[in-house]
Design a protein around this motif. Structure first.
Motif, PDB file in Angstrom:
ATOM      1  N   LEU A 205       0.675  -1.085  -0.041  1.00 34.00           N
ATOM      2  CA  LEU A 205       0.082  -0.077  -0.034  1.00 34.00           C
ATOM      3  C   LEU A 205       0.747   1.276  -0.122  1.00 34.00           C
ATOM      4  O   LEU A 205       1.657   1.316   0.716  1.00 34.00           O
ATOM      5  N   PRO A 206       0.704   2.208  -0.842  1.00 29.96           N
ATOM      6  CA  PRO A 206       1.330   3.243  -0.711  1.00 29.96           C
ATOM      7  C   PRO A 206       1.230   4.227   0.489  1.00 29.96           C
ATOM      8  O   PRO A 206       0.308   4.181   1.119  1.00 29.96           O
ATOM      9  N   GLU A 207       2.733   4.780   0.610  1.00 26.26           N
ATOM     10  CA  GLU A 207       2.371   5.573   2.072  1.00 26.26           C
ATOM     11  C   GLU A 207       1.884   6.862   1.618  1.00 26.26           C
ATOM     12  O   GLU A 207       1.932   7.257   0.489  1.00 26.26           O
ATOM     13  N   MET A 208       1.218   7.403   2.667  1.00 24.94           N
ATOM     14  CA  MET A 208       0.537   8.787   2.483  1.00 24.94           C
ATOM     15  C   MET A 208       1.274   9.871   2.123  1.00 24.94           C
ATOM     16  O   MET A 208       1.536  10.912   1.263  1.00 24.94           O
ATOM     17  N   GLY A 209       2.676  10.003   2.762  1.00 23.83           N
ATOM     18  CA  GLY A 209       3.725  11.108   2.661  1.00 23.83           C
ATOM     19  C   GLY A 209       4.728  10.580   1.824  1.00 23.83           C
ATOM     20  O   GLY A 209       4.776   9.483   1.650  1.00 23.83           O
ATOM     21  N   LYS A 210       5.724  11.412   1.393  1.00 24.57           N
ATOM     22  CA  LYS A 210       6.578  10.909   0.625  1.00 24.57           C
ATOM     23  C   LYS A 210       7.990  11.266   1.249  1.00 24.57           C
ATOM     24  O   LYS A 210       9.090  11.481   0.473  1.00 24.57           O
ATOM     25  N   GLY A 211       8.106  11.565   2.669  1.00 22.40           N
ATOM     26  CA  GLY A 211       9.386  11.640   3.279  1.00 22.40           C
ATOM     27  C   GLY A 211       9.108  12.573   4.440  1.00 22.40           C
ATOM     28  O   GLY A 211       7.850  13.183   4.685  1.00 22.40           O
ATOM     29  N   PRO A 212      10.091  13.012   5.110  1.00 27.45           N
ATOM     30  CA  PRO A 212      10.017  13.919   6.226  1.00 27.45           C
ATOM     31  C   PRO A 212       9.542  15.129   5.880  1.00 27.45           C
ATOM     32  O   PRO A 212       9.881  15.778   5.008  1.00 27.45           O
ATOM     33  N   VAL A 213       8.692  15.799   6.757  1.00 32.17           N
ATOM     34  CA  VAL A 213       8.228  17.277   6.714  1.00 32.17           C
ATOM     35  C   VAL A 213       9.256  18.271   6.974  1.00 32.17           C
ATOM     36  O   VAL A 213       9.895  17.930   8.275  1.00 32.17           O
TER      37      VAL A 213
END
Length: 244
Positions: A205-213
């Motif tokens: 399942l794809p993660e909602m975020g794409k890296g640290p904010v």
């Protein structure tokens, strides 16, 4: 650790318990200690421990690397079904993140491919019978009220929760049609699993975020929240003065 100081305007007589995210414990509790003695997951665990696994074990071929134990995989799948978690990817996610799934999995973390293949290759001929008997037992033990559960249909509510199964209401008695209802339920699980595999292929399942904010983004978000809270506080002060 972020140092917290009482803001101006707040009574200095107010005290709070210390709060530190990630704080360790001198004697940390085990997962077993955190799960109530009468929790559903314990009943599923002890019930499936009594199963004769021969029909499943016969489907394994010897040799090669060691595999996840079929009893563990069966338990997490059955427990998932009873909690409306039916997608292989969602079961795998819960096994990583949910304390009850982690407990019944023995803190092992099979990925969605392992769960999917086990369900497809090893459980096809036995899952109906196992699930029917588990539901019957739960009914007898008072864990499931069959006046409010009707096993024959699903509702996909949203993409974020697309595999949530809604058990229909309005059954007055637990009748002989249960097995057929469970078969329909599991058939729908298979359909949605196939649909999920087509959509995601070999991916999780794809993660909602794409890296640290970034810290700048966090500061902007916090500032916006603070402005909103301040406005709400001002509105409350005005209302108090108006009513006084």
């Amino acid at each position: 650790m972020l140092e917290f100081t009482m803001p101006r305007g707040v009574s200095d007589k107010v005290t709070f318990k210390p709060y530190v995210v990630g704080q360790g414990e001198l004697f940390p509790p085990t997962a077993d200690e955190m799960i109530p003695a009468n929790h559903l997951v314990r009943l599923v665990d002890s019930t499936l421990d009594q199963l004769n696994l021969t029909p499943i074990l016969k489907k394994y071929v010897g040799g090669g690397a060691s595999r996840y134990h079929p009893l563990m995989l069966l338990k997490v799948i059955v427990y998932g079904y009873l909690n409306n978690v039916c997608s292989s990817r969602m079961i795998a996610k819960n096994v990583r993140e949910n304390i009850y799934f982690r407990w019944i999995a023995g803190c092992q973390s099979p990925d969605f491919r392992t769960i999917n293949n086990f369900r497809k290759d090893k459980l096809t001929s036995v899952i109906n019978e196992v699930f029917v008997e588990v539901v019957k037992l739960l009914h007898k033990q008072g864990y499931v009220s069959l006046n409010t559960l009707y096993v024959d249909g699903t509702k996909i509510e949203s993409r974020a929760n697309r595999y949530t199964f809604v058990w229909k209401k309005a059954v007055e008695t637990f009748d002989s049609r249960l097995e057929e209802k469970v078969r329909q339920y599991l058939k729908e699980v298979q359909r949605l699993t196939a649909e999920e595999n087509i959509e995601f292929g070999e991916d999780d399942l794809p993660e909602m975020g794409k890296g640290p904010v970034s810290s700048e983004t966090i500061a902007q978000m916090a500032a916006q929240i603070n402005r909103t809270l301040e406005n709400l506080s001002n509105e409350e002060d005005k209302q108090v003065k108006k009513n006084s």
